[in-house]
Motif scaffolding. Structure first.
Motif, PDB file in Angstrom:
ATOM      1  N   ALA A  65       0.819  -1.220   0.000  1.00 47.82           N
ATOM      2  CA  ALA A  65       0.000   0.000   0.000  1.00 47.82           C
ATOM      3  C   ALA A  65       0.853   1.271   0.000  1.00 47.82           C
ATOM      4  O   ALA A  65       0.507   2.262  -0.657  1.00 47.82           O
ATOM      5  N   ALA A  66       1.991   1.260   0.718  1.00 48.66           N
ATOM      6  CA  ALA A  66       2.850   2.456   0.753  1.00 48.66           C
ATOM      7  C   ALA A  66       3.450   2.710  -0.630  1.00 48.66           C
ATOM      8  O   ALA A  66       3.516   3.868  -1.094  1.00 48.66           O
ATOM      9  N   ALA A  67       3.866   1.635  -1.295  1.00 46.03           N
ATOM     10  CA  ALA A  67       4.415   1.797  -2.644  1.00 46.03           C
ATOM     11  C   ALA A  67       3.339   2.332  -3.586  1.00 46.03           C
ATOM     12  O   ALA A  67       3.603   3.184  -4.442  1.00 46.03           O
ATOM     13  N   LEU A  68       2.114   1.855  -3.412  1.00 47.19           N
ATOM     14  CA  LEU A  68       1.018   2.318  -4.270  1.00 47.19           C
ATOM     15  C   LEU A  68       0.751   3.813  -4.055  1.00 47.19           C
ATOM     16  O   LEU A  68       0.512   4.558  -5.021  1.00 47.19           O
ATOM     17  N   GLY A  69       0.809   4.251  -2.802  1.00 49.41           N
ATOM     18  CA  GLY A  69       0.642   5.677  -2.519  1.00 49.41           C
ATOM     19  C   GLY A  69       1.721   6.497  -3.207  1.00 49.41           C
ATOM     20  O   GLY A  69       1.454   7.561  -3.791  1.00 49.41           O
ATOM     21  N   HIS A  70       2.955   5.988  -3.153  1.00 49.63           N
ATOM     22  CA  HIS A  70       4.067   6.665  -3.834  1.00 49.63           C
ATOM     23  C   HIS A  70       3.793   6.730  -5.335  1.00 49.63           C
ATOM     24  O   HIS A  70       3.875   7.792  -5.943  1.00 49.63           O
ATOM     25  N   LYS A  71       3.430   5.572  -5.925  1.00 47.88           N
ATOM     26  CA  LYS A  71       3.306   5.525  -7.392  1.00 47.88           C
ATOM     27  C   LYS A  71       2.139   6.383  -7.881  1.00 47.88           C
ATOM     28  O   LYS A  71       2.246   7.041  -8.923  1.00 47.88           O
ATOM     29  N   MET A  83       6.632  18.856 -18.253  1.00 49.28           N
ATOM     30  CA  MET A  83       6.353  20.208 -18.745  1.00 49.28           C
ATOM     31  C   MET A  83       7.400  21.203 -18.245  1.00 49.28           C
ATOM     32  O   MET A  83       7.346  22.389 -18.565  1.00 49.28           O
ATOM     33  N   GLY A  84       8.319  20.736 -17.398  1.00 43.96           N
ATOM     34  CA  GLY A  84       9.265  21.645 -16.754  1.00 43.96           C
ATOM     35  C   GLY A  84       8.628  22.390 -15.601  1.00 43.96           C
ATOM     36  O   GLY A  84       9.119  23.437 -15.175  1.00 43.96           O
ATOM     37  N   ALA A  85       7.527  21.851 -15.054  1.00 48.71           N
ATOM     38  CA  ALA A  85       6.766  22.553 -14.013  1.00 48.71           C
ATOM     39  C   ALA A  85       7.213  22.136 -12.610  1.00 48.71           C
ATOM     40  O   ALA A  85       7.786  21.065 -12.423  1.00 48.71           O
ATOM     41  N   THR A  86       6.911  22.980 -11.653  1.00 45.56           N
ATOM     42  CA  THR A  86       7.151  22.701 -10.241  1.00 45.56           C
ATOM     43  C   THR A  86       5.825  22.305  -9.604  1.00 45.56           C
ATOM     44  O   THR A  86       4.881  23.095  -9.602  1.00 45.56           O
ATOM     45  N   PRO A  87       5.714  21.076  -9.050  1.00 46.40           N
ATOM     46  CA  PRO A  87       4.452  20.633  -8.444  1.00 46.40           C
ATOM     47  C   PRO A  87       4.084  21.490  -7.235  1.00 46.40           C
ATOM     48  O   PRO A  87       4.964  21.920  -6.485  1.00 46.40           O
ATOM     49  N   THR A  88       2.779  21.712  -7.040  1.00 46.32           N
ATOM     50  CA  THR A  88       2.354  22.516  -5.884  1.00 46.32           C
ATOM     51  C   THR A  88       1.185  21.873  -5.134  1.00 46.32           C
ATOM     52  O   THR A  88       1.312  21.572  -3.960  1.00 46.32           O
ATOM     53  N   TRP A  89       0.047  21.647  -5.797  1.00 46.59           N
ATOM     54  CA  TRP A  89      -1.161  21.197  -5.113  1.00 46.59           C
ATOM     55  C   TRP A  89      -1.792  20.001  -5.822  1.00 46.59           C
ATOM     56  O   TRP A  89      -1.609  19.823  -7.029  1.00 46.59           O
ATOM     57  N   GLY A 118       0.959   7.090   3.904  1.00 45.62           N
ATOM     58  CA  GLY A 118       2.365   7.222   4.297  1.00 45.62           C
ATOM     59  C   GLY A 118       3.268   7.302   3.071  1.00 45.62           C
ATOM     60  O   GLY A 118       4.167   8.159   2.995  1.00 45.62           O
ATOM     61  N   GLY A 119       3.025   6.424   2.099  1.00 43.95           N
ATOM     62  CA  GLY A 119       3.827   6.417   0.875  1.00 43.95           C
ATOM     63  C   GLY A 119       3.612   7.675   0.055  1.00 43.95           C
ATOM     64  O   GLY A 119       4.558   8.278  -0.460  1.00 43.95           O
ATOM     65  N   LEU A 120       2.346   8.079  -0.059  1.00 39.54           N
ATOM     66  CA  LEU A 120       2.024   9.283  -0.838  1.00 39.54           C
ATOM     67  C   LEU A 120       2.635  10.523  -0.184  1.00 39.54           C
ATOM     68  O   LEU A 120       3.265  11.355  -0.846  1.00 39.54           O
ATOM     69  N   ASP A 121       2.487  10.593   1.141  1.00 40.12           N
ATOM     70  CA  ASP A 121       2.918  11.785   1.866  1.00 40.12           C
ATOM     71  C   ASP A 121       4.436  11.968   1.842  1.00 40.12           C
ATOM     72  O   ASP A 121       4.933  13.094   1.760  1.00 40.12           O
ATOM     73  N   ALA A 124       5.191  13.465  -1.388  1.00 44.27           N
ATOM     74  CA  ALA A 124       4.641  14.831  -1.432  1.00 44.27           C
ATOM     75  C   ALA A 124       5.554  15.796  -0.674  1.00 44.27           C
ATOM     76  O   ALA A 124       5.848  16.902  -1.149  1.00 44.27           O
ATOM     77  N   ARG A 125       6.018  15.388   0.500  1.00 42.88           N
ATOM     78  CA  ARG A 125       6.853  16.290   1.310  1.00 42.88           C
ATOM     79  C   ARG A 125       8.165  16.586   0.612  1.00 42.88           C
ATOM     80  O   ARG A 125       8.650  17.711   0.645  1.00 42.88           O
ATOM     81  N   ARG A 126       8.728  15.578  -0.062  1.00 42.49           N
ATOM     82  CA  ARG A 126      10.002  15.807  -0.781  1.00 42.49           C
ATOM     83  C   ARG A 126       9.831  16.831  -1.887  1.00 42.49           C
ATOM     84  O   ARG A 126      10.788  17.468  -2.322  1.00 42.49           O
TER      85      ARG A 126
END
Ligand SMILES: Nc1ncnc2c1ncn2[C@@H]1O[C@H](COP(=O)(O)OP(=O)(O)OP(=O)(O)O)[C@@H](O)[C@H]1O
Ligand SMILES: Cc1ncc(C[n+]2csc(CCOP(=O)(O)O)c2C)c(N)n1
Ligand SMILES: [Mg+2]
Length: 365
Positions: A65-71, A83-89, A118-121, A124-126
Motif C-alpha cells: 500500500a505504501a508503494a502504491l501511494g508513492h506511485k 512540462m518543466g513545471a514545479t508541483p504545488t497542489w 504514508g507512501g504518498l505523503d 509529497a513532502r520531498r
C-alpha cells in the motif's frame, strides 16, 4: 470494452464532443502531458494533469500500500516534470471496493489507508506538494486511485510536445525497461507469464521491483532542462519510449531516427539482452512504466550535461539515443498515429519498427 476502440480515438471523440468555452486563458489544452493555464498568477502559469491507477490494470491488487501511494503521486508528478513545471497542489480521488485487497482482510480500509497515505505523503513532502482535497467513494469495481496534480511554471516557458526541430538530438533520462522487466518477472512468479532467461541476485530483484513500484519523477531535471533554454520538446515515458517519442514527433510534425545501440540499459537489462535480445529491446522500447523524461534539444545541450545533472541521482542521467531528421510545416497533431515517424537503426542498419509502439488501453491483445 470491444477491442476495436482505440484509446486515442476516444480522446479525439471527447475533444470533438466538448463544445465548452473558447477561453483565451487556456495556453495549452488536451494533447500534452499536462495543460497550461493562465490562472492570473502574474508571471507564472498553472500546469494541470490527472492520472488514474486501476487495480489489475496498473498494479497488482496485492501491491504494497505504501508503494502504491508513492506511485499514484509519482505518475502525476512525472507529467508535471515533463512540462518543466514545479508541483504545488493536488486532489485525491479514492474508489474503495467493499472487499479488501489480499493481506488487508482484518483492518480494511483503515490500516491500508494509513500505509497508502504514508507512501504518498513521503513523496509529497520531498516535493513541497500539498494535498488540498479529493473525493472518497465505494465501488463494486476494483480499487481505483486518481490524482489531479497542479504545478507552476514561468509564463510562456512550459516545455510541451510540440517544438522538435531537424538536427535536434533526442535524450532520455536514466535506464529504460527496468519496470517492464520487473512486471514480466512478477507475471512469471504468479504463473501468468513465461519464465525469463535471467538469474538475478536478491538485491537486483529488489532494485527492479522498486523501479516498477517506486518510480522517481524527474522534477528537478525537468526544471533544469526548461531553464537551459536548449530543450525544444519534452514528454515523460509512461507508455513506452517509441509511443511517447511518437507523441512528440506527431505534435511537432517531425521525423526521428533512434539508434538502438545507444539505449541506456541497466545491468539486469544488459544481461537479459545477451540471452534474449528481442525481449530486452521490446521492454526498453515499448512496454512503458519507465517515468523517465524524453527530451528533444539543440545539440549544444551536450556541453551542459555536467551542470544539468550535478547533484541529481543516476535516474536523472541523460543519454542521447537519436536525432530529429525532418520536420514539416504543419503545426502537427499530438494524437496522430506516430508509426511512420520513427526509424530504428542498429549499428547503422535500419531495423523494422515493432507493430506496437507502447502500452495502449483497449488495444487488442
Ligand atoms: N477523458 C479525458 N478527457 C479529457 N482529456 C483527456 C481524457 N483522457 C485523456 N485526455 C488528454 O489526452 C491527452 C493524452 O492522454 P494520456 O493519458 O495518453 O497522457 P500521457 O501524458 O501521454 O499519459 P500519462 O498520463 O500516462 O503520462 C492528455 O493531454 C490528456 O489530458
Ligand atoms: C498489473 C499490471 N499490468 C500492467 C502494467 C503495465 N501498464 C499498465 S498501464 C501502463 C501505461 C501507463 O498507464 P496510463 O497510460 O494509464 O497512464 C503500463 C505500462 C502494470 N504496471 N501492472
Ligand atoms: Mg505523460
Amino acid at each position: 470494452m470491444s477491442s476495436h476502440v482505440s484509446e486515442f480515438g476516444l480522446i479525439r471523440d471527447i475533444i470533438a464532443r466538448h463544445a465548452g468555452a473558447a477561453r483565451t486563458d487556456v495556453r495549452l489544452g488536451i494533447g500534452d502531458d499536462a495543460a497550461v493555464l493562465d490562472g492570473g498568477c502574474g508571471d507564472e502559469e498553472l500546469v494541470a494533469t490527472m492520472d488514474t491507477l486501476v487495480a489489475g490494470r496498473h498494479f497488482f491488487a496485492d501491491m504494497d500500500a505504501a508503494a502504491l501511494g508513492h506511485k499514484a503521486l509519482a505518475v502525476n508528478l512525472s507529467d508535471l516534470a515533463a512540462m518543466g513545471a514545479t508541483p504545488t497542489w493536488g486532489l485525491l480521488s479514492l474508489a474503495l471496493p467493499d472487499a479488501p485487497p489480499p493481506g488487508h482482510e482484518r483492518h480494511w480500509p483503515a490500516a491500508w489507508l494509513a500505509a497508502f497515505m504514508g507512501g504518498l505523503d513521503a513523496l509529497a513532502r520531498r516535493h513541497d506538494f500539498a494535498l488540498v482535497g479529493g473525493d472518497t467513494v465505494g465501488t463494486d469495481g476494483p480499487l481505483q486511485l486518481s490524482i489531479t496534480a497542479l504545478g507552476r511554471v514561468p509564463a510562456g516557458r512550459a516545455l510541451g510536445r510540440r517544438g522538435a526541430r531537424p538536427g535536434d538530438w533526442i535524450w532520455v533520462s536514466g535506464t529504460l525497461g527496468d519496470a517492464a522487466l520487473a512486471l514480466h518477472l512478477a507475471f512469471a512468479e504468479r504463473g501468468r507469464g513465461p519464465d525469463l532467461p535471467l538469474a538475478l541476485s536478491a538485491a537486483e530483484r529488489a532494485w527492479l521491483q522498486a523501479r516498477l513500484e517506486r518510480p522517481e519523477p524527474q522534477v528537478a531535471l525537468g526544471r533544469r532542462l526548461r531553464d537551459s533554454g536548449l530543450a525544444h520538446a519534452m514528454a515523460d515515458i509512461s507508455d513506452g519510449l517509441l509511443a511517447d517519442l511518437g507523441h512528440i514527433l506527431a505534435a511537432s510534425d517531425a521525423r526521428a531516427r533512434v539508434d538502438l545501440e545507444h539505449l541506456p540499459l541497466s545491468t539486469p537489462l544488459r544481461r537479459l539482452a545477451a540471452a534474449d535480445p528481442a525481449l530486452a529491446r521490446q521492454l526498453a522500447l515499448s512496454e512503458g512504466d519507465d517515468y523517465a523524461l524524453c527530451v528533444v534539444a539543440a545539440p549544444a545541450l551536450a556541453a551542459h550535461l555536467a551542470e544539468l545533472q550535478d547533484g541529481l541521482p543516476p535516474a536523472a542521467r541523460l543519454t542521447c539515443i537519436g536525432e530529429i531528421t525532418a520536420a514539416g510545416e504543419a503545426p502537427g497533431d499530438p494524437l496522430a498515429d506516430p508509426h511512420s515517424l520513427i526509424t530504428l537503426h542498429a549499428d547503422g542498419h535500419p531495423v523494422p519498427l515493432p507493430a506496437r509502439l507502447g502500452h495502449e488501453h483497449f488495444a487488442a491483445s
